[in-house]
Design a protein around this motif. Structure first.
Motif, short mmCIF file in Angstrom:
data_model
loop_
_atom_site.label_atom_id
_atom_site.label_comp_id
_atom_site.label_asym_id
_atom_site.label_seq_id
_atom_site.Cartn_x
_atom_site.Cartn_y
_atom_site.Cartn_z
N ILE A 112 22.78 -20.87 46.89
CA ILE A 112 21.87 -22.11 46.38
C ILE A 112 22.04 -22.22 45.24
CG2 ILE A 112 20.31 -23.83 47.42
CD1 ILE A 112 22.73 -23.36 49.21
N SER A 113 21.06 -21.46 45.02
CA SER A 113 20.36 -21.45 42.83
C SER A 113 21.95 -21.48 42.61
CB SER A 113 19.55 -20.50 42.39
OG SER A 113 20.58 -19.17 42.69
N GLU A 114 22.80 -21.15 42.38
CA GLU A 114 24.39 -21.08 42.12
C GLU A 114 25.01 -22.63 41.80
OE1 GLU A 114 27.48 -18.46 42.49
OE2 GLU A 114 25.78 -17.22 40.77
N TRP A 115 24.48 -22.88 43.21
CA TRP A 115 25.31 -24.11 42.83
C TRP A 115 24.27 -25.51 42.70
CZ3 TRP A 115 27.19 -24.18 49.40
CH2 TRP A 115 28.14 -23.24 49.41
N MET A 116 23.23 -25.23 42.68
CA MET A 116 22.31 -26.41 42.35
C MET A 116 22.25 -26.37 40.57
SD MET A 116 21.47 -27.38 45.41
CE MET A 116 20.76 -29.07 44.82
N LEU A 142 30.72 -24.34 52.22
CA LEU A 142 29.88 -23.50 53.63
C LEU A 142 29.57 -22.30 52.88
CD1 LEU A 142 30.30 -22.40 55.98
CD2 LEU A 142 32.85 -21.66 55.39
N LEU A 143 28.64 -21.46 52.92
CA LEU A 143 27.24 -20.74 52.84
C LEU A 143 27.38 -19.73 54.35
CD1 LEU A 143 26.11 -18.86 51.34
CD2 LEU A 143 24.48 -20.48 51.55
N ALA A 144 28.71 -19.27 54.47
CA ALA A 144 28.52 -17.80 55.53
C ALA A 144 28.12 -16.44 55.40
CB ALA A 144 29.62 -17.99 56.13
N LEU A 145 26.92 -16.01 56.20
CA LEU A 145 25.65 -14.83 55.46
C LEU A 145 26.51 -13.88 57.08
CD1 LEU A 145 23.41 -15.94 53.92
CD2 LEU A 145 25.24 -15.57 52.89
N SER A 146 26.56 -12.72 56.53
CA SER A 146 26.72 -11.96 58.03
C SER A 146 27.55 -11.91 58.85
CB SER A 146 25.62 -11.41 57.81
OG SER A 146 25.10 -10.34 56.95
#
Length: 249
Positions: A245-249, A143-147
């Protein structure tokens, strides 16, 4: 970049629903638009271009779904029951129609490799992505939830009935004790992020509340508050999305 457009009949909503798919293979990501947004919002606001290298390299495949907020949370001339009834139909569309299609397509596109979905959104999209993640965790592992806000207070004030309760993440998650659900959350990647700049006040408050609740439930999550220059708009969401995303990949 390979881009495909889809327009399919939803039996849950009794109408056609549109979405776009970016890329041919890779980790499946389901992205919700912000308030009143459509399935082409990520493309129009530069998010697809921001992620183009990940998409073209086959590392991610992104489904940008359509929203119906104008029929539900932002419907101006409907009572709460009517709005929530329509939202429950949208929930069924996502969970029972679109998500199974994503999982099947992803498996075919990735040589039979079964993968769960990362789910994401900005602003109202963050509300939706968190709600779908916690309501239907077995299809998702990120889950990536922004603002986002994570309760229904912003839409309905203090009104609370069963329909509202079960779509107000801060409410139902607080009372959830099902270990199957909790373990699924704990095995997923969770990032909740908000800026501290303009128009982020409600988001800051509810992100703090969600941080406390996740800690109480022993659910690991990264909760970030970006700087006071980070405001509620796409230029910052593009930076945040790419960063995580760059951290997750």
């Amino acid at each position: 970049m390979h881009i495909s457009y889809h327009k399919e009949w939803s039996h849950s909503l009794n109408r056609e629903m549109e979405y776009k798919v970016y890329g041919l293979r890779g980790k499946p990501i389901l992205a919700f638009p912000s308030s009143g947004g459509r399935f082409f919002q990520y493309e129009d606001n530069g998010m697809i271009e921001e992620l183009s290298d990940y998409i073209e390299e086959g590392r991610i495949q992104l489904w940008a779904c359509d929203g119906i907020d104008e029929e539900t949370f932002f419907a101006q001339h409907s009572d709460i029951h009517t709005r929530m009834t329509r939202h429950k139909q949208y929930d069924q569309y996502i969970a029972q129609e679109l998500v199974p299609s994503i999982l099947l397509t992803s498996k075919m596109n990735n040589n039979g490799d079964e993968q769960k979905i990362w789910i994401t959104g900005c602003s109202m999209g963050a509300f939706h992505s968190a709600n779908f993640f916690f309501r239907h965790p077995f299809a998702f592992d990120g889950l990536l939830a922004l603002s986002g806000v994570y309760s229904t207070t912003y839409f309905f004030g203090n009104h609370m009935d069963d329909d509202v309760y079960f779509h107000s993440t801060l409410s139902y998650l607080n009372d959830l004790h099902d270990e199957n659900f909790l373990q699924s959350y704990r095995q997923s990647r969770l990032v909740i992020c908000t800026g501290q700049g303009a128009y982020e006040e409600e988001m800051i408050e509810e992100t703090h509340q969600l941080k406390i609740l996740l800690k109480k439930k022993s659910i690991p999550a990264r909760i970030d508050f970006w700087g006071h220059d980070s405001h509620h708009d796409w230029d910052w969401w593009r930076k945040q999305f790419r960063y995580y995303i760059s951290e997750w990949m």
